[in-house]
Design a protein around this motif. Structure first.
Motif, PDB file in Angstrom:
ATOM      1  N   MET A  29      -7.847  -1.825 -10.829  1.00  0.00           N
ATOM      2  CA  MET A  29      -7.789  -2.059  -9.384  1.00  0.00           C
ATOM      3  C   MET A  29      -6.633  -1.252  -8.783  1.00  0.00           C
ATOM      4  N   THR A  30      -6.919  -0.545  -7.689  1.00  0.00           N
ATOM      5  CA  THR A  30      -5.872   0.229  -7.025  1.00  0.00           C
ATOM      6  C   THR A  30      -4.986  -0.697  -6.190  1.00  0.00           C
ATOM      7  N   LEU A  31      -3.847  -0.140  -5.747  1.00  0.00           N
ATOM      8  CA  LEU A  31      -2.920  -0.922  -4.922  1.00  0.00           C
ATOM      9  C   LEU A  31      -3.593  -1.386  -3.640  1.00  0.00           C
ATOM     10  N   TRP A  32      -4.371  -0.492  -3.007  1.00  0.00           N
ATOM     11  CA  TRP A  32      -4.986  -0.843  -1.729  1.00  0.00           C
ATOM     12  C   TRP A  32      -6.067  -1.903  -1.920  1.00  0.00           C
ATOM     13  N   GLU A  33      -6.781  -1.847  -3.022  1.00  0.00           N
ATOM     14  CA  GLU A  33      -7.762  -2.905  -3.320  1.00  0.00           C
ATOM     15  C   GLU A  33      -7.056  -4.227  -3.552  1.00  0.00           C
ATOM     16  N   PHE A  34      -5.934  -4.177  -4.250  1.00  0.00           N
ATOM     17  CA  PHE A  34      -5.151  -5.391  -4.495  1.00  0.00           C
ATOM     18  C   PHE A  34      -4.685  -6.009  -3.179  1.00  0.00           C
ATOM     19  N   VAL A  35      -4.163  -5.153  -2.293  1.00  0.00           N
ATOM     20  CA  VAL A  35      -3.697  -5.649  -0.991  1.00  0.00           C
ATOM     21  C   VAL A  35      -4.854  -6.221  -0.190  1.00  0.00           C
ATOM     22  N   GLY A  36      -5.998  -5.541  -0.208  1.00  0.00           N
ATOM     23  CA  GLY A  36      -7.162  -6.028   0.526  1.00  0.00           C
ATOM     24  C   GLY A  36      -7.645  -7.373   0.030  1.00  0.00           C
ATOM     25  N   ASP A  37      -7.638  -7.577  -1.278  1.00  0.00           N
ATOM     26  CA  ASP A  37      -8.105  -8.841  -1.852  1.00  0.00           C
ATOM     27  C   ASP A  37      -7.161  -9.998  -1.537  1.00  0.00           C
ATOM     28  N   ARG A  38      -5.879  -9.684  -1.371  1.00  0.00           N
ATOM     29  CA  ARG A  38      -4.873 -10.735  -1.164  1.00  0.00           C
ATOM     30  C   ARG A  38      -4.208 -10.630   0.214  1.00  0.00           C
ATOM     31  N   TRP A  39      -4.928 -10.046   1.157  1.00  0.00           N
ATOM     32  CA  TRP A  39      -4.344  -9.775   2.471  1.00  0.00           C
ATOM     33  C   TRP A  39      -3.848 -11.036   3.163  1.00  0.00           C
ATOM     34  N   SER A  40      -4.608 -12.109   3.109  1.00  0.00           N
ATOM     35  CA  SER A  40      -4.226 -13.345   3.812  1.00  0.00           C
ATOM     36  C   SER A  40      -2.900 -13.887   3.280  1.00  0.00           C
ATOM     37  N   ARG A  41      -2.779 -13.934   1.960  1.00  0.00           N
ATOM     38  CA  ARG A  41      -1.538 -14.443   1.363  1.00  0.00           C
ATOM     39  C   ARG A  41      -0.367 -13.526   1.670  1.00  0.00           C
ATOM     40  N   LEU A  42      -0.589 -12.223   1.563  1.00  0.00           N
ATOM     41  CA  LEU A  42       0.483 -11.265   1.842  1.00  0.00           C
ATOM     42  C   LEU A  42       0.916 -11.332   3.312  1.00  0.00           C
ATOM     43  N   ALA A  43      -0.036 -11.539   4.204  1.00  0.00           N
ATOM     44  CA  ALA A  43       0.299 -11.637   5.631  1.00  0.00           C
ATOM     45  C   ALA A  43       1.164 -12.861   5.907  1.00  0.00           C
ATOM     46  N   ILE A  44       0.833 -13.973   5.268  1.00  0.00           N
ATOM     47  CA  ILE A  44       1.634 -15.192   5.444  1.00  0.00           C
ATOM     48  C   ILE A  44       3.039 -14.982   4.899  1.00  0.00           C
ATOM     49  N   GLU A  45       3.129 -14.377   3.722  1.00  0.00           N
ATOM     50  CA  GLU A  45       4.446 -14.129   3.128  1.00  0.00           C
ATOM     51  C   GLU A  45       5.250 -13.131   3.953  1.00  0.00           C
ATOM     52  N   ALA A  46       4.585 -12.141   4.537  1.00  0.00           N
ATOM     53  CA  ALA A  46       5.285 -11.184   5.402  1.00  0.00           C
ATOM     54  C   ALA A  46       5.832 -11.885   6.643  1.00  0.00           C
ATOM     55  N   TYR A  47       5.028 -12.783   7.212  1.00  0.00           N
ATOM     56  CA  TYR A  47       5.484 -13.557   8.379  1.00  0.00           C
ATOM     57  C   TYR A  47       6.694 -14.418   8.011  1.00  0.00           C
ATOM     58  N   GLN A  48       6.618 -15.090   6.864  1.00  0.00           N
ATOM     59  CA  GLN A  48       7.737 -15.926   6.422  1.00  0.00           C
ATOM     60  C   GLN A  48       8.986 -15.084   6.191  1.00  0.00           C
ATOM     61  N   HIS A  49       8.796 -13.905   5.614  1.00  0.00           N
ATOM     62  CA  HIS A  49       9.920 -13.015   5.317  1.00  0.00           C
ATOM     63  C   HIS A  49      10.604 -12.584   6.614  1.00  0.00           C
ATOM     64  N   ALA A  50       9.800 -12.093   7.561  1.00  0.00           N
ATOM     65  CA  ALA A  50      10.359 -11.660   8.838  1.00  0.00           C
ATOM     66  C   ALA A  50      11.000 -12.822   9.583  1.00  0.00           C
ATOM     67  N   SER A  51      10.355 -13.976   9.530  1.00  0.00           N
ATOM     68  CA  SER A  51      10.859 -15.148  10.246  1.00  0.00           C
ATOM     69  C   SER A  51      12.226 -15.585   9.734  1.00  0.00           C
ATOM     70  N   VAL A  52      12.381 -15.681   8.422  1.00  0.00           N
ATOM     71  CA  VAL A  52      13.655 -16.140   7.877  1.00  0.00           C
ATOM     72  C   VAL A  52      14.760 -15.126   8.140  1.00  0.00           C
ATOM     73  N   VAL A  53      14.425 -13.835   8.080  1.00  0.00           N
ATOM     74  CA  VAL A  53      15.432 -12.797   8.345  1.00  0.00           C
ATOM     75  C   VAL A  53      15.877 -12.841   9.806  1.00  0.00           C
ATOM     76  N   ILE A  54      14.927 -12.912  10.720  1.00  0.00           N
ATOM     77  CA  ILE A  54      15.262 -12.914  12.146  1.00  0.00           C
ATOM     78  C   ILE A  54      16.035 -14.171  12.524  1.00  0.00           C
TER      79      ILE A  54
END
Length: 215
Positions: free
Chosen positions: A1-26
Motif C-alpha cells: 500500500m502506498t502512502l497516499w492509499e494509506f492516508v485515503g483509507d484512514r482519512w477520517s481518523r487522521l483528520a480528527i487527529e490533525a484537528y486535535q493537534h492544531a487545537s492543543v497547539v493553538i
C-alpha cells in the motif's frame, strides 16, 4: 500500500487527529500568550526583572521535552494535563522576550505625548505601548506555535492528543506492514499544519497591525 492509499483509507481518523493537534497547539499558545504578556508587562521597565524573567523562561528550553514529559507523568498522569503543561512552558520564552523587546522599544516621546493629552498609566499601556509592541508580540507567538507543532507530536508519549499518536505507533511497529506509512502520515500532517497555521499568522498580522506600524 502506498502512502497516499494509506492516508485515503484512514482519512477520517487522521483528520480528527490533525484537528486535535492544531487545537492543543493553538490553545496552549494562547494560554502562554496571556501569561507571557503579563510577565513582560510586569518586568519590561526593570532591566534586572527582564533578565530574570527571560532566564527562567530560557531554562525550560534546556530540558528535553521528552524528559520533561517523563518527569510530569508521575505528578499529572497521562493525557491532556502533562501535554498542556509542557506546551505552555515551552511557548513562554519567545512571547516573554518579544513582549519585553516590543514594549522596551516604544519611543519615549510617544508615551510622553500620550500622557500629555491626559492618558493615565493603564491607558498608555493598553492603547499605545501594547499596540505598538503588538507586531513583536505576534512574532513571538508565531515562533512559539511553530515550536509547539513538533513538541506536541512528542506529547503522544504521555498519551497526548494529536498526530504524534500516528508517529509513535508507526515507529513502535517498525518493520510491520504500513508502519512507515503511518509514521510518515503523522509527520507530513504536522508539517502541513505548521505551514497552514504560519500562513494564518501572516493574515492575522496584516489585519491587526496598522499601516503606519507596518510601513
Amino acid at each position: 500500500m502506498t502512502l497516499w492509499e494509506f492516508v485515503g483509507d484512514r482519512w477520517s481518523r487522521l483528520a480528527i487527529e490533525a484537528y486535535q493537534h492544531a487545537s492543543v497547539v493553538i490553545q496552549c499558545t494562547l494560554i502562554a500568550a496571556v501569561i507571557g504578556i503579563l510577565i513582560g508587562v510586569a518586568v519590561y521597565r526593570s532591566p534586572l526583572g527582564s533578565i530574570v524573567a527571560t532566564a527562567l523562561a530560557s531554562t525550560v528550553l534546556t530540558i528535553p521535552s521528552f524528559a520533561l514529559l517523563g518527569l510530569l507523568i508521575p505528578v499529572l498522569g497521562l493525557g491532556v494535563a502533562p501535554t498542556v503543561t509542557v506546551l505552555v512552558l515551552y511557548a513562554l520564552l519567545p512571547i516573554v522576550r518579544n513582549t519585553i523587546v516590543g514594549l522596551g522599544g516604544v519611543d519615549a516621546a510617544v508615551t510622553d505625548a500620550a500622557r500629555g493629552i491626559g492618558m493615565n498609566r493603564v491607558a498608555v499601556l493598553t492603547r499605545v505601548e501594547l499596540r505598538l509592541a503588538w507586531p513583536a508580540i505576534l512574532a513571538g507567538m508565531r515562533v512559539s506555535t511553530q515550536m509547539l507543532m513538533g513538541i506536541a507530536a512528542i506529547a503522544a508519549y504521555a498519551k497526548g492528543p494529536g498526530l504524534g499518536t500516528e508517529i509513535f505507533s508507526g515507529l513502535n511497529r517498525a518493520g510491520a506492514a504500513n508502519a512507515t506509512n503511518q509514521a510518515l502520515a503523522g509527520t507530513i500532517g504536522v508539517i502541513v499544519l505548521a505551514l497552514v497555521v504560519d500562513g494564518l499568522y501572516l493574515i492575522i498580522a496584516r489585519l491587526t497591525t496598522s499601516r503606519g506600524i507596518r510601513g
